[in-house]
Scaffold this motif. Structure first.
Motif, PDB file in Angstrom:
ATOM      1  N   ALA A   1       0.843  -1.205   0.000  1.00  0.00           N
ATOM      2  CA  ALA A   1       0.000   0.000   0.000  1.00  0.00           C
ATOM      3  C   ALA A   1       0.871   1.245   0.000  1.00  0.00           C
ATOM      4  N   VAL A   2       1.933   1.232   0.766  1.00  0.00           N
ATOM      5  CA  VAL A   2       2.849   2.371   0.803  1.00  0.00           C
ATOM      6  C   VAL A   2       3.534   2.542  -0.554  1.00  0.00           C
ATOM      7  N   LEU A   3       4.003   1.442  -1.125  1.00  0.00           N
ATOM      8  CA  LEU A   3       4.695   1.514  -2.418  1.00  0.00           C
ATOM      9  C   LEU A   3       3.780   2.019  -3.523  1.00  0.00           C
ATOM     10  N   ILE A   4       2.523   1.575  -3.514  1.00  0.00           N
ATOM     11  CA  ILE A   4       1.587   1.982  -4.565  1.00  0.00           C
ATOM     12  C   ILE A   4       1.232   3.455  -4.445  1.00  0.00           C
ATOM     13  N   THR A   5       1.059   3.941  -3.231  1.00  0.00           N
ATOM     14  CA  THR A   5       0.609   5.323  -3.031  1.00  0.00           C
ATOM     15  C   THR A   5       1.757   6.311  -2.842  1.00  0.00           C
ATOM     16  N   LEU A   6       2.980   5.843  -2.977  1.00  0.00           N
ATOM     17  CA  LEU A   6       4.150   6.685  -2.719  1.00  0.00           C
ATOM     18  C   LEU A   6       4.261   7.881  -3.662  1.00  0.00           C
TER      19      LEU A   6
ATOM     20  N   LEU B   1      -7.751   2.922  -4.160  1.00  0.00           N
ATOM     21  CA  LEU B   1      -6.377   2.637  -3.766  1.00  0.00           C
ATOM     22  C   LEU B   1      -6.363   1.810  -2.488  1.00  0.00           C
ATOM     23  N   PRO B   2      -5.263   1.129  -2.221  1.00  0.00           N
ATOM     24  CA  PRO B   2      -5.149   0.422  -0.947  1.00  0.00           C
ATOM     25  C   PRO B   2      -5.166   1.425   0.205  1.00  0.00           C
ATOM     26  N   ILE B   3      -5.598   0.957   1.348  1.00  0.00           N
ATOM     27  CA  ILE B   3      -5.581   1.816   2.535  1.00  0.00           C
ATOM     28  C   ILE B   3      -4.581   1.255   3.534  1.00  0.00           C
TER      29      ILE B   3
ATOM     30  N   ARG C   1       2.713   6.213  -9.591  1.00  0.00           N
ATOM     31  CA  ARG C   1       2.372   4.857  -9.175  1.00  0.00           C
ATOM     32  C   ARG C   1       0.879   4.738  -8.893  1.00  0.00           C
ATOM     33  N   ARG C   2       0.333   5.745  -8.229  1.00  0.00           N
ATOM     34  CA  ARG C   2      -1.115   5.732  -7.950  1.00  0.00           C
ATOM     35  C   ARG C   2      -1.902   5.661  -9.254  1.00  0.00           C
TER      36      ARG C   2
END
Length: 95
Positions: free
Chosen positions: A3-8, A29-31, A12-13
């Motif tokens: 989730a951190v990597l995707i929303t960094l 998005l992931p939470i 990426r988002r």
């Protein structure tokens, strides 16, 4: 961690959202977990389970191949489903 990597970054988002566009009406998005709210763990697991297919699709991008070992295995998904079933009654009775 995923989730951190995707929303960094915004890029990426956007790539993650693009993975969902053909299959869902509203992309999400992931939470992340909030340590002071017990039910955020349930919300995180439900969202992660819902996004499993799209997370794998995102990880197929060669740019993110280093992160593939972070993807949840089938045995881990079985445990996730069990934990969600245990936590759901608590959410029901506390809300």
């Amino acid at each position: 961690m995923l989730a951190v990597l995707i929303t960094l970054t915004p890029g990426r988002r956007n790539e993650f959202i693009d993975c969902q566009k053909a299959k869902v009406r509203i992309a999400v998005l992931p939470i992340m977990d909030v340590k002071s709210r017990w039910n955020s763990t349930l919300e995180l697991l439900e969202r992660a389970y819902r996004l499993c297919e799209f997370t794998w699709e995102w990880l197929k991008n060669p740019k993110y191949s280093d992160y593939r070992p972070l993807f949840t295995t089938q045995d881990e998904w079985t445990i996730v489903k069990f934990v969600m079933e245990v936590l759901r009654p608590f959410r029901y009775w506390t809300l």
